[in-house]
Motif scaffolding. Sequence first.
Motif, PDB file in Angstrom:
ATOM      1  N   ALA A  33       0.845  -1.193   0.000  1.00 42.60           N
ATOM      2  CA  ALA A  33       0.000   0.000   0.000  1.00 42.60           C
ATOM      3  C   ALA A  33       0.879   1.241   0.000  1.00 42.60           C
ATOM      4  CB  ALA A  33      -0.928   0.000   1.213  1.00 42.60           C
ATOM      5  N   ILE A  34       0.289   2.343  -0.433  1.00 46.76           N
ATOM      6  CA  ILE A  34       0.932   3.652  -0.407  1.00 46.76           C
ATOM      7  C   ILE A  34       0.341   4.438   0.765  1.00 46.76           C
ATOM      8  CG2 ILE A  34       1.308   5.808  -1.671  1.00 46.76           C
ATOM      9  CD1 ILE A  34       0.867   4.212  -4.267  1.00 46.76           C
ATOM     10  N   ARG A  35       1.222   4.945   1.602  1.00 42.77           N
ATOM     11  CA  ARG A  35       0.741   5.739   2.734  1.00 42.77           C
ATOM     12  C   ARG A  35       0.400   7.148   2.265  1.00 42.77           C
ATOM     13  NH1 ARG A  35       3.101   8.519   7.346  1.00 42.77           N
ATOM     14  NH2 ARG A  35       5.213   8.170   6.521  1.00 42.77           N
ATOM     15  N   VAL A  36      -0.730   7.665   2.680  1.00 41.59           N
ATOM     16  CA  VAL A  36      -1.216   8.983   2.266  1.00 41.59           C
ATOM     17  C   VAL A  36      -1.021   9.963   3.424  1.00 41.59           C
ATOM     18  CG1 VAL A  36      -3.190  10.320   1.454  1.00 41.59           C
ATOM     19  CG2 VAL A  36      -2.872   7.949   0.688  1.00 41.59           C
ATOM     20  N   VAL A  37      -0.415  11.101   3.117  1.00 39.64           N
ATOM     21  CA  VAL A  37      -0.118  12.105   4.132  1.00 39.64           C
ATOM     22  C   VAL A  37      -0.720  13.433   3.717  1.00 39.64           C
ATOM     23  CG1 VAL A  37       1.708  13.361   5.327  1.00 39.64           C
ATOM     24  CG2 VAL A  37       2.024  10.943   4.774  1.00 39.64           C
TER      25      VAL A  37
END
Length: 777
Positions: free
Chosen positions: A754-758
């Motif tokens: 997964a790609i972490r969203v910030v």
Amino acid sequence: MKPVRTASLIEATTHGVLLDCGGGISCRVSLLQEDLGRVVYLRDGTLAQGRTWAVPAFGAADVPWEGRDKLDESSWPGAAAVLSDRGHEIILTTSAMVVTVALNPFAITWALPDGRVFARERAQATSFGAARIHHHFVRDIRDRYYGLGDKTGKLDLHGRRLRTTALDALGYDPESGDPLYKNWPFLISVDGETGIASGLFYDSMADAAFDLGCAHDNYHGLYRSYEADCGDLDYYVFPGPRVVDVTRKFHALTGKPALPPRWSLGFAQTAMALADSPDGQERVGEWIANIQAMDIPASGFHFGSGYTMIGPKRYVFTWNSSKYPDPPALMRRFHGAGIHVVANIKPCLLDDHPRYAEPAEGYVKDADGNAVIRPFWDGEGAHLDFTNPVAIAWWQSGVTDDLLAKGIDAAWNDNNEYGFSEENAHAFGFGAAIPFDLVRPLQSLLMTRASFEATSNRKPHERALTVTRAGTPGVQRYAQSWTGDNQTSWRGMGWNLRTGLCMSLSGLGNTGHDVGGFSGPVPDAEILLRWTQIGSIHPRFIMNSWKPDGVYTSPWLHPEAVPMIREAIRLRYRLMPYLYALMHDFAATGTPPLLPTFAVFDNDPATLADGPDLMLGPYLLAAPVVEPGARSRDVYLPAGPECWFEFWSGEVLPSGRTVTLAAPLGQLPLVLPAGAILPMTDSTDFSRTHDEPSRLVRIYPGPSTGSSRFVLVEDDGITVGGPTTRVVLDMSWTPTEITLAAATDGDHALPYDAIRVVLPQADGRALHLAGKLVASP
């Protein structure tokens, strides 16, 4: 000089018209596509140099080694043009252009279908002499001009007179020096009245000058001109209408840029003092140990030519065995550290070179058939003629056997300007001799191609990297380049930024600078740190130096600056996913990764003010510090986005205003427009350098309503045509909620779950995620 005063129609051709201009001169006006025009003049039915290496046939990726027949337009689809012969003028109309050919006096005008003119020849626009060609356009004081390759000074070239001659320009003035290393006769014009940008490319390698507002003739008003010492008048015209559109279309005409291996985008080091030292292998080994001990990520080492030295002289494709007793072992050590190696090579063999006789038939020859001998570094020698298969074969054998077989990964083509003149010298021309003055820059292009193809042939499944200092249009199909032998100074650093952007607009977007300055004084800690920050946002990120006292520029040159330099280099690796996606787009569409702010926000005239700010892709505005002692930067934030966001703090900033950004010594000022989507790595472990697989994406939705997109590209970073997956990141927002979706398309297995969203800024809106995305805790 005899001007072309009148013309008459001979016949309509497949692509346009053929005109009789009198005195044995004919002119062919062709519309090769709806938005691409070409004008070529023939004298007595022929061209002085009838082949092109710049413009491939339509649909072709490259040009044959021996060039392509310039007069063969059969591959081009042509335009559905309507021809109107009104007696005094001929009008050619397509869906994208209207070309008006006035017959008496003869002049050509280029306009959009709505009548807005973007290029207009002046009266008596074209003149021919025995050894000169002049070509003139009407100039407006409000016009703006960009391009011409590696030009110094302000990006807008209006008011300057500039040459296309390629020279070894060590010590050049970064604000006014000219010419530098490239012969690049491609000009972008922005019409002062209509605002339409257009491209003008002269397919000629002759030494030439562009006068963009210096000369004035009372009988002709304001004009700009192209003046060539010899050759032909053969040029292409195409509207943008935006500046960046012109650059893209230039790539479509002359060939898309090579997609580089991902490792070439990492930090690299080179220094003449290391390679030149009498204990070179040991000294270079120390560099590897220092990089590892100081935990500084690095992806490349570029060998200066010192590995070829015997005494004070340099002999291409030789290894000094006393300095380098075991090159393969050294290369294995580099590769064990995850570092790729690039080696410097030069196209001149000194007359006492141990292998001088081997390519004897492949040198540039004089009128008597003897090799042209010219000064080169610490001796005299002969230059290889890359229009001769003998020279090509010898060179590729050297690249393969003396570099690649020893573990070198890529070739760095240097000192390849061929900046000498010899009356009646000629190039072999693949069996049809060509006067050397007509194809001097071709040597650097074909030298680079020879190195590129040798590297590709050695490992056909891997993307090849080639670096070149000199070149002419078409060389972007093979190589990365840079701004040459710059000097260490604050003034030089600031003006070098503009030269790099000039190269990007010209089609040389895989570019950068010698971080810290090549020649001149040893950089102090502050300028080295600021230059490293600048390097972190350029595709080519290399420290390179030649200092008279033997000191070489390195990340540890000033111990007190090492932590901040390390962080600047690490920022580059954090940004690798974003930059790598931009390089993929550059190879596919010709959109440069680096652009001046006006090329992205062209509806805001305030962006035209000269300055060091630049865009890396659509979403990252960098405001480099180019003055000593500065700890803040006044930065104009272009109008258009709803607002801007400061990268380090997340602070919301206004659009269309000048703001003051903090610029502490260890921080490059960065801002992002509303709607920005910035993919980065998501790790503090830099051991994987350019291949770090983790991902996070920082998002910057505006406060009201909008949408944006960015396409992340995932592959193994090196395989030619290998499995690739595109992760399409779509963001939309309203005053109450934010939505980000990730859709994948491709056959490369993603290296992350997964790609972490910030959300770097405080934002109380609901965040909705879809696809391989997780919210930051």
